[in-house]
Design a protein around this motif. Structure first.
Motif, mmCIF file in Angstrom:
data_model
loop_
_atom_site.group_PDB
_atom_site.id
_atom_site.type_symbol
_atom_site.label_atom_id
_atom_site.label_comp_id
_atom_site.label_asym_id
_atom_site.label_seq_id
_atom_site.Cartn_x
_atom_site.Cartn_y
_atom_site.Cartn_z
ATOM 1 N N MET A 48 -7.681 34.180 -5.254
ATOM 2 C CA MET A 48 -6.535 33.561 -5.913
ATOM 3 C C MET A 48 -5.456 34.571 -6.286
ATOM 4 S SD MET A 48 -7.555 30.714 -5.252
ATOM 5 C CE MET A 48 -6.019 29.904 -5.665
ATOM 6 N N TRP B 114 -10.370 18.000 -8.645
ATOM 7 C CA TRP B 114 -11.428 18.945 -8.253
ATOM 8 C C TRP B 114 -12.646 18.252 -7.657
ATOM 9 C CZ3 TRP B 114 -10.744 23.603 -6.882
ATOM 10 C CH2 TRP B 114 -9.799 24.424 -7.509
ATOM 11 N N TYR C 285 -2.890 16.974 -11.707
ATOM 12 C CA TYR C 285 -3.686 17.947 -12.439
ATOM 13 C C TYR C 285 -2.891 19.232 -12.659
ATOM 14 C CZ TYR C 285 -7.981 19.955 -14.226
ATOM 15 O OH TYR C 285 -8.925 20.479 -15.063
ATOM 16 N N TRP D 211 -10.284 27.312 -1.391
ATOM 17 C CA TRP D 211 -10.060 28.062 -2.624
ATOM 18 C C TRP D 211 -10.659 29.466 -2.493
ATOM 19 C CZ3 TRP D 211 -12.799 30.506 -6.500
ATOM 20 C CH2 TRP D 211 -12.100 30.749 -7.699
ATOM 21 N N GLN E 188 -1.036 28.755 -7.506
ATOM 22 C CA GLN E 188 -2.325 29.296 -7.115
ATOM 23 C C GLN E 188 -2.435 29.222 -5.590
ATOM 24 O OE1 GLN E 188 -5.447 30.236 -9.449
ATOM 25 N NE2 GLN E 188 -3.419 31.049 -9.881
ATOM 26 N N ARG F 232 -8.607 30.695 -20.450
ATOM 27 C CA ARG F 232 -7.635 30.865 -19.363
ATOM 28 C C ARG F 232 -6.369 30.017 -19.497
ATOM 29 N NH1 ARG F 232 -12.300 28.637 -17.257
ATOM 30 N NH2 ARG F 232 -12.216 26.497 -16.503
ATOM 31 N N ASP F 233 -5.498 30.248 -18.509
ATOM 32 C CA ASP F 233 -4.285 29.462 -18.251
ATOM 33 C C ASP F 233 -3.248 29.554 -19.369
ATOM 34 O OD1 ASP F 233 -5.903 28.760 -16.115
ATOM 35 O OD2 ASP F 233 -6.463 26.812 -16.949
ATOM 36 N N ASN G 10 -3.422 25.453 -5.290
ATOM 37 C CA ASN G 10 -3.707 24.528 -6.385
ATOM 38 C C ASN G 10 -2.642 24.658 -7.461
ATOM 39 O OD1 ASN G 10 -5.886 26.780 -6.502
ATOM 40 N ND2 ASN G 10 -6.085 25.995 -8.560
ATOM 41 N N ASP G 11 -2.984 24.864 -8.708
ATOM 42 C CA ASP G 11 -2.053 24.679 -9.824
ATOM 43 C C ASP G 11 -0.657 25.287 -9.640
ATOM 44 O OD1 ASP G 11 -4.644 24.269 -10.634
ATOM 45 O OD2 ASP G 11 -4.579 25.680 -12.288
ATOM 46 N N GLU H 299 -8.446 22.635 -19.259
ATOM 47 C CA GLU H 299 -7.704 23.658 -18.529
ATOM 48 C C GLU H 299 -6.202 23.417 -18.676
ATOM 49 O OE1 GLU H 299 -10.664 24.844 -14.927
ATOM 50 O OE2 GLU H 299 -9.602 22.976 -14.586
ATOM 51 N N CYS H 300 -5.446 24.465 -18.406
ATOM 52 C CA CYS H 300 -3.986 24.376 -18.239
ATOM 53 C C CYS H 300 -3.235 23.649 -19.357
ATOM 54 C CB CYS H 300 -3.669 23.713 -16.898
ATOM 55 S SG CYS H 300 -4.353 24.598 -15.502
ATOM 56 N N TRP I 24 -0.280 19.736 -9.635
ATOM 57 C CA TRP I 24 -1.045 19.817 -8.390
ATOM 58 C C TRP I 24 -1.516 18.402 -8.105
ATOM 59 C CZ3 TRP I 24 -6.836 21.138 -8.366
ATOM 60 C CH2 TRP I 24 -7.299 21.310 -7.066
ATOM 61 N N SER J 104 -4.353 30.921 -13.202
ATOM 62 C CA SER J 104 -3.116 30.262 -13.616
ATOM 63 C C SER J 104 -2.454 30.883 -14.848
ATOM 64 C CB SER J 104 -3.386 28.783 -13.877
ATOM 65 O OG SER J 104 -3.534 28.138 -12.641
HETATM 66 C C1 FRU Z 1 -7.264 24.500 -12.769
HETATM 67 C C2 FRU Z 1 -7.934 25.861 -12.617
HETATM 68 C C3 FRU Z 1 -7.503 26.789 -13.740
HETATM 69 C C4 FRU Z 1 -7.665 28.143 -13.130
HETATM 70 C C5 FRU Z 1 -7.280 27.901 -11.691
HETATM 71 C C6 FRU Z 1 -8.012 28.757 -10.703
HETATM 72 O O1 FRU Z 1 -7.139 23.796 -11.593
HETATM 73 O O2 FRU Z 1 -9.334 25.692 -12.590
HETATM 74 O O3 FRU Z 1 -8.203 26.611 -14.934
HETATM 75 O O4 FRU Z 1 -6.853 29.098 -13.747
HETATM 76 O O5 FRU Z 1 -7.541 26.535 -11.435
HETATM 77 O O6 FRU Z 1 -7.512 28.587 -9.408
#
Ligand code: FRU
Length: 469
Positions: free
Chosen positions: A44, A275, A253, A41, A33, A140-141, A16-17, A193-194, A271, A76
């Motif tokens: 990670m 989701w 995303y 998933w 990720q 996060r991120d 992912n990210d 996020e991110c 990415w 991330s």
């Molecule tokens: C975004 C996310 C982030 C997290 C990661 C986990 O796609 O949900 O917030 O760090 O993926 O894989």
């Protein structure tokens, strides 16, 4: 054929990210990720690849692995070159690369650091991790960058369920102080996020400087705010409820821009997924792909400044035989395509349509016996649309076959489209890159046709196609 021609994937695995995007020693680093153990998933970790041209990627060993003993996954984050060795972790000749990432456990999400002194090949977690912990499970991120005017590091983190971006500052990367919070603002339907924060010059004469804060909303996708950042606080220039979308497709995303990109370039990728259905898309057996790398700029339009994106110029090196026509009716252009035998599963298309009054027109790509992905423009409503309901496999999720629609005005009666088609994707750039629609598709490999269609007063001013290899 089960791999894209010019989009990044990790064979056999879930990704992912994008993470830790940094340019160092003539290499574009792409961490991401990764589930090292499968194509769903989980577990990670940070996968790693490097490129010299943003197109050809060399896969490298996993950079950061989940810590099974501590029950921590590597979520991330970002990376940067510590040019002034502020951390003191550089040894001799080589400057340290520093990564900031979220350690995720069942209890908490905290921000950690890791360092590399061998050009990103091996990474050592910082001894005094975590560097930031606030007792939250939705924190996060981290996006790390050097803020030159205040000569310190800034880290932007998402307070996901509060729909806020929190900024921290540090002079040595080890000790961090809280600077400010931004949000909620714009779209706050889904988790935030991110975040990413960077400045861009405007195309005014003389150019001005503006900061762009990008943050993803898990429902809407990527959104951005334009404003100022003084090293402490981000001040948005828009009314707080204004929503600016980065991409009107469903599949863009967690974008991140490269730190330390050369020659003043501003490049990011995302990415290419959502989701809503990411874990249900066909396993090929890989699952998860990045968008094209895109160059960023701020351009002034009649209604103000907008972020614009265009595919990085390196992509031109993939062009093969050029086909082009100009000044034809829709029917003539469509026959021209067939006479020339223009087809392909990896194509770049530049099309300019002129229209007067009520017209609907566009093109189908990846057409086959029962498949097509449709890019259409509806002049009365001024809307550009990507319809993938008949694109191929759409059965894996009821959320997948939705149409994507973007408001998109004609300029002097014309619409210019730049379209990048690959084995599993269509990316449409319009209105000088202000309007982008990114969509995953899962057609049969034999579905490789292109058609042009139109109703009403519409002409094909020019149409150019390059197969990409
Ligand atoms: C975004 C996310 C982030 C997290 C990661 C986990 O796609 O949900 O917030 O760090 O993926 O894989």
């Amino acid at each position: 054929m089960n791999a894209p021609t010019f989009h990044f994937i990790c064979p056999d695995h879930w990704i992912n990210d994008p993470n830790g995007l940094v340019y160092a020693d003539a290499e574009w680093h792409l961490f991401y990720q990764l589930n090292p153990f499968g194509n769903d998933w989980g577990h990670m970790s940070w996968g790693h690849a490097v490129s010299r041209d943003l197109l050809h990627w060399e896969h490298l060993p996993i950079a950061l692995r989940e810590d099974v003993e501590r029950g921590e996954m590597i979520f991330s984050g970002s990376a940067a070159v510590d040019w002034h060795n502020t951390s003191g972790l550089g040894t001799g000749a080589r400057l340290p690369l520093v990564a900031a990432y979220t350690a995720h456990s069942a209890r908490e999400q905290t921000q950690h650091l890791a360092f590399s002194v061998d050009g990103g090949r091996t990474w050592v977690p910082y001894a005094d991790n975590p560097v930031i912990a606030i007792g939250s499970r939705e924190f996060r991120d981290p996006k790390l960058f050097w803020h030159a005017p205040t000569r310190r590091w800034v880290m932007a983190c998402a307070l996901a369920d509060r729909h806020q971006v929190r900024f921290y500052g540090s002079v040595d990367l080890r000790a961090w102080t809280l600077l400010s919070d931004f949000g909620p603002a714009g779209s706050a339907d889904g988790l935030w996020e991110c975040p990413d924060l960077f400045w861009l010059p405007t195309d005014d004469d003389p150019p001005q400087q503006r900061w762009v804060l990008k943050v993803d909303d898990q429902r809407l996708g990527a959104q951005y705010f334009i404003g100022q950042f003084d090293g402490v606080r981000f001040t948005c220039e828009d009314p707080p409820d204004r929503i600016r979308r980065v991409d009107f497709g469903r599949d863009f995303y967690a974008a991140q821009s490269w730190n330390d990109a050369p020659a003043g370039r501003h490049v990011w990728l995302a990415w290419m997924n959502h989701w809503d259905y990411a874990r249900r898309t066909p396993a090929l057996p890989w699952r998860g792909m990045m968008t094209l790398p895109r160059e960023l700029a701020l351009r002034r339009f009649p209604d103000g400044l907008h972020l614009v994106q265009c595919p990085v110029r390196e992509l031109r090196n993939l062009r093969r035989t050029h086909h082009g026509c100009a000044g034809l009716s829709v029917a003539e252009a469509d026959s021209w395509l067939r006479e020339r035998g223009v087809r392909g599963t990896a194509l770049e298309i530049a099309a300019e349509f002129a229209c007067a009054g009520a017209a609907t027109f566009g093109l189908h790509v990846r057409t086959g016996a029962a498949e097509q992905t449709t890019i259409s423009y509806h002049a009365p409503e001024g809307r550009l649309m990507v319809d993938r309901s008949r694109s191929g496999d759409v059965s894996f999720s009821p959320r997948f076959d939705e149409r994507s629609v973007a408001p998109c005005p004609l300029r002097n009666g014309t619409l210019a489209l730049h379209i990048m088609v690959d084995a599993y994707s269509v990316e449409v750039f319009a209105d000088g890159g202000r309007v982008v629609l990114s969509s995953l598709i899962f057609p049969q490999p034999e579905s490789d046709g292109v058609r042009i269609f139109g109703d009403g007063e519409v002409w094909v001013e020019s149409f150019e196609v390059w197969p990409l290899a």
